[in-house]
Design a protein around this motif. Structure first.
Motif, PDB file in Angstrom:
ATOM      1  N   PRO A 136       0.835  -1.197   0.000  1.00 29.97           N
ATOM      2  CA  PRO A 136       0.000   0.000   0.000  1.00 29.97           C
ATOM      3  C   PRO A 136       0.870   1.246   0.000  1.00 29.97           C
ATOM      4  N   GLU A 137       0.307   2.353  -0.451  1.00 31.37           N
ATOM      5  CA  GLU A 137       1.030   3.627  -0.405  1.00 31.37           C
ATOM      6  C   GLU A 137       1.231   4.036   1.044  1.00 31.37           C
ATOM      7  N   PRO A 138       2.431   4.537   1.379  1.00 36.25           N
ATOM      8  CA  PRO A 138       2.591   4.992   2.765  1.00 36.25           C
ATOM      9  C   PRO A 138       1.696   6.204   3.036  1.00 36.25           C
ATOM     10  N   PRO A 139       1.037   6.260   4.192  1.00 33.68           N
ATOM     11  CA  PRO A 139       0.204   7.422   4.514  1.00 33.68           C
ATOM     12  C   PRO A 139       1.062   8.659   4.687  1.00 33.68           C
ATOM     13  N   GLU A 140       0.427   9.841   4.642  1.00 36.88           N
ATOM     14  CA  GLU A 140       1.138  11.117   4.818  1.00 36.88           C
ATOM     15  C   GLU A 140       1.930  11.111   6.119  1.00 36.88           C
ATOM     16  N   GLY A 141       3.164  11.565   6.013  1.00 33.26           N
ATOM     17  CA  GLY A 141       3.964  11.707   7.229  1.00 33.26           C
ATOM     18  C   GLY A 141       4.574  10.416   7.726  1.00 33.26           C
ATOM     19  N   ALA A 142       4.247   9.299   7.056  1.00 32.59           N
ATOM     20  CA  ALA A 142       4.827   8.032   7.513  1.00 32.59           C
ATOM     21  C   ALA A 142       6.285   7.964   7.070  1.00 32.59           C
TER      22      ALA A 142
ATOM     23  N   LYS B 119      20.146 -15.196  17.548  1.00 30.65           N
ATOM     24  CA  LYS B 119      19.378 -15.452  16.319  1.00 30.65           C
ATOM     25  C   LYS B 119      17.883 -15.477  16.625  1.00 30.65           C
ATOM     26  N   TYR B 120      17.529 -16.106  17.749  1.00 36.20           N
ATOM     27  CA  TYR B 120      16.123 -16.184  18.138  1.00 36.20           C
ATOM     28  C   TYR B 120      15.541 -14.791  18.311  1.00 36.20           C
ATOM     29  N   PHE B 121      16.276 -13.907  19.006  1.00 37.17           N
ATOM     30  CA  PHE B 121      15.763 -12.546  19.223  1.00 37.17           C
ATOM     31  C   PHE B 121      15.680 -11.779  17.903  1.00 37.17           C
ATOM     32  N   GLU B 122      16.684 -11.980  17.032  1.00 39.97           N
ATOM     33  CA  GLU B 122      16.655 -11.318  15.723  1.00 39.97           C
ATOM     34  C   GLU B 122      15.450 -11.765  14.916  1.00 39.97           C
ATOM     35  N   TYR B 123      15.247 -13.083  14.856  1.00 39.78           N
ATOM     36  CA  TYR B 123      14.138 -13.628  14.077  1.00 39.78           C
ATOM     37  C   TYR B 123      12.808 -13.169  14.657  1.00 39.78           C
ATOM     38  N   SER B 124      12.663 -13.183  15.994  1.00 39.43           N
ATOM     39  CA  SER B 124      11.350 -12.802  16.534  1.00 39.43           C
ATOM     40  C   SER B 124      11.053 -11.335  16.236  1.00 39.43           C
ATOM     41  N   ALA B 125      12.102 -10.467  16.216  1.00 42.95           N
ATOM     42  CA  ALA B 125      11.868  -9.063  15.854  1.00 42.95           C
ATOM     43  C   ALA B 125      11.365  -8.971  14.421  1.00 42.95           C
ATOM     44  N   LYS B 126      11.954  -9.760  13.520  1.00 45.46           N
ATOM     45  CA  LYS B 126      11.536  -9.729  12.106  1.00 45.46           C
ATOM     46  C   LYS B 126      10.104 -10.249  11.972  1.00 45.46           C
ATOM     47  N   PHE B 127       9.776 -11.311  12.697  1.00 49.77           N
ATOM     48  CA  PHE B 127       8.419 -11.869  12.645  1.00 49.77           C
ATOM     49  C   PHE B 127       7.420 -10.834  13.129  1.00 49.77           C
ATOM     50  N   GLU B 128       7.756 -10.163  14.242  1.00 52.36           N
ATOM     51  CA  GLU B 128       6.853  -9.172  14.823  1.00 52.36           C
ATOM     52  C   GLU B 128       6.587  -8.019  13.876  1.00 52.36           C
ATOM     53  N   HIS B 129       7.641  -7.623  13.125  1.00 53.84           N
ATOM     54  CA  HIS B 129       7.482  -6.478  12.233  1.00 53.84           C
ATOM     55  C   HIS B 129       6.960  -6.884  10.856  1.00 53.84           C
ATOM     56  N   GLY B 130       6.597  -8.158  10.703  1.00 54.54           N
ATOM     57  CA  GLY B 130       6.060  -8.625   9.433  1.00 54.54           C
ATOM     58  C   GLY B 130       7.082  -8.657   8.313  1.00 54.54           C
ATOM     59  N   MET B 131       8.378  -8.614   8.652  1.00 57.64           N
ATOM     60  CA  MET B 131       9.410  -8.636   7.606  1.00 57.64           C
ATOM     61  C   MET B 131       9.722 -10.092   7.274  1.00 57.64           C
ATOM     62  N   LEU B 132       8.830 -10.675   6.474  1.00 56.75           N
ATOM     63  CA  LEU B 132       8.907 -12.100   6.186  1.00 56.75           C
ATOM     64  C   LEU B 132       9.091 -12.311   4.692  1.00 56.75           C
ATOM     65  N   PRO B 133       9.484 -13.535   4.295  1.00 59.91           N
ATOM     66  CA  PRO B 133       9.741 -13.754   2.873  1.00 59.91           C
ATOM     67  C   PRO B 133       8.466 -13.776   2.037  1.00 59.91           C
ATOM     68  N   GLY B 134       8.591 -13.365   0.779  1.00 60.21           N
ATOM     69  CA  GLY B 134       7.561 -13.529  -0.242  1.00 60.21           C
ATOM     70  C   GLY B 134       6.185 -13.064   0.183  1.00 60.21           C
ATOM     71  N   LYS B 135       5.187 -13.943   0.009  1.00 63.26           N
ATOM     72  CA  LYS B 135       3.796 -13.530   0.221  1.00 63.26           C
ATOM     73  C   LYS B 135       3.476 -13.290   1.694  1.00 63.26           C
ATOM     74  N   PHE B 136       4.363 -13.718   2.585  1.00 60.29           N
ATOM     75  CA  PHE B 136       4.099 -13.519   4.017  1.00 60.29           C
ATOM     76  C   PHE B 136       4.499 -12.123   4.485  1.00 60.29           C
ATOM     77  N   TYR B 137       5.153 -11.391   3.580  1.00 59.72           N
ATOM     78  CA  TYR B 137       5.641 -10.065   3.941  1.00 59.72           C
ATOM     79  C   TYR B 137       4.467  -9.120   4.194  1.00 59.72           C
ATOM     80  N   HIS B 138       4.430  -8.493   5.374  1.00 61.43           N
ATOM     81  CA  HIS B 138       3.350  -7.531   5.637  1.00 61.43           C
ATOM     82  C   HIS B 138       3.833  -6.433   6.582  1.00 61.43           C
ATOM     83  N   ALA B 139       5.069  -5.958   6.348  1.00 64.41           N
ATOM     84  CA  ALA B 139       5.647  -4.969   7.264  1.00 64.41           C
ATOM     85  C   ALA B 139       4.843  -3.670   7.270  1.00 64.41           C
ATOM     86  N   TRP B 140       4.118  -3.395   6.181  1.00 63.29           N
ATOM     87  CA  TRP B 140       3.341  -2.148   6.148  1.00 63.29           C
ATOM     88  C   TRP B 140       2.245  -2.133   7.202  1.00 63.29           C
ATOM     89  N   ASP B 141       1.765  -3.306   7.607  1.00 57.08           N
ATOM     90  CA  ASP B 141       0.774  -3.362   8.688  1.00 57.08           C
ATOM     91  C   ASP B 141       1.370  -2.886  10.004  1.00 57.08           C
TER      92      ASP B 141
END
Lengths: 150, 220
Positions: A136-142, B119-141
């Motif tokens: 998605p597009e980043p929101p304003e200010g993000a 490694k466990y702490f690094e991986y759990s941070a990535k999982f929490e931030h949604g920085m996952l491979p391919g279709k599982f990636y959802h960091a924007w959330d």
């Protein structure tokens, strides 16, 4: 049993005496400590250099330091320096085949456009949309990328 | 009638070898051949990294900023230290120093454990931030808008560090086996091939990390 009748035992093509002992080179502890120190210094060096803006030189510098570290580990920790030449041969030929693998694949990918100009377009266009990747597009200010959070 | 048959038969010498040294050399050559296959396996992933870097340099540049340099750096030092203690363990076996052999093996396993915890702490941070491979990636959330194709980068990141992590876990397994055998006093100056070969494997795990760390975490 006389000298003449006793068969010789050969290891790596060389006749050996005292066949019931293992005659491997034993390095002094001090040499391990020195190698360990050098590895730590080189690690600090790569880490430090990564904060400097080296531009295109960044990758070669990091690789040179990594190869230096790898050589230290191979020669002293893995004893290749004192080892049987066969093992060195196995190791060096592996590296040679990795080099062939890398060179030919990269060469192919770089030259492909010359043969088929659409190849590049095809490759890039499908790469991003694979897996239904639609950010998605980043929101304003993000905060929009490029700034590490850690 | 060979010279060997008249001599006392050493305890660990298999019947199809003439001497202990020949036996040790054969085992070690086999280990090096195995390490060759390991290097070739990892080289495929490294080539994947270089191809992606070649075609999409900006992607690697943007996304790699989200990896923790500190965690990677700490793990590098931990792994190099464990390689050092492993080398000392092999040396202790060579000179028949039972106490130092066991102590250094315990240190090596300990450092391998520390590596996996980081490694466990690094991986759990990535999982929490949604920085996952391919279709599982959802960091924007989670409020991260990484430009380019971060889902490909994190795919590469998880494959490379994941395969390496599996090797560390296997390493912990074989080191524990060696430790148990060492405690029974099975190794000494005339027989330490298992210690040495496990040591070679462990150094290879270190070698792979020596290249992974700068490429994934550091290089711009």
């Amino acid at each position: 049993m006389s000298e003449a009748t006793a068969p010789k035992v050969f290891i790596a093509g060389k006749p050996v005496e005292g066949v019931h002992e293992v005659h491997e080179h034993v390095s002094p502890i001090s040499s391990y400590v020195k190698v360990f120190g050098a590895l730590l210094v080189l690690t600090a060096l790569t880490y430090g250099v990564s904060y400097m803006d080296l531009g295109n030189a960044s990758l070669p510098v990091a690789m040179i330091v990594a190869f230096a570290k790898a050589s230290l580990v191979c020669m002293y920790f893995m004893h290749l320096k004192y080892d049987d030449r066969y093992n060195v041969f196995v190791f060096i030929s592996t590296i040679l085949f990795v080099a062939i693998f890398f060179t030919f694949t990269i060469f192919d990918l770089m030259q492909r456009d010359a043969v088929n100009p659409e190849q590049d377009t095809f490759f890039r266009a499908n790469f991003g949309e694979a897996f239904g990747f639609q950010p998605p597009e980043p929101p304003e200010g993000a905060e929009a990328g490029g700034h590490g959070h850690e | 009638m060979s010279a060997i048959a008249t001599a006392e038969h050493p305890e660990h010498l298999a019947h199809h070898f003439d001497t202990l040294e020949q036996q040790a050399a054969a085992a070690k050559l086999g280990m090096w051949l195995f390490l060759a296959t390991e290097i070739l396996m990892f080289s495929g992933l490294f080539l994947g990294y270089f191809i992606i870097r070649m075609f999409y340099p900006e992607m690697v540049l943007e996304a790699h900023e989200y990896l923790s340099k500190t965690a990677g750096g700490v793990n590098t030092v931990v792994l190099i230290t464990s390689s050092f203690t492993m080398a000392l363990a092999v040396r202790a076996a060579q000179v028949g120093d039972q106490k130092n052999l066991i102590r250094n093996l315990i240190f090596t396993i300990g450092f391998a454990g520390v590596f996996m915890v980081v490694k466990y702490f690094e991986y759990s941070a990535k999982f929490e931030h949604g920085m996952l491979p391919g279709k599982f990636y959802h960091a924007w959330d989670h409020g991260y808008y990484i430009e380019g194709l971060p889902h490909i980068f994190f795919g590469l990141y998880f494959c490379m560090t994941g395969l390496h992590g599996i090797h560390v876990l296997v390493g912990i397994g074989v080191l524990t086996w060696i430790l148990l055998r060492a405690k029974k006093g099975e190794f000494g100056p005339s027989y330490y091939t298992p210690v040495e070969n496990v040591g070679l494997y462990w150094h290879l795990v270190d070698l792979v990390w020596i290249f992974l760390f700068p490429l994934l975490y550091l290089v711009r």
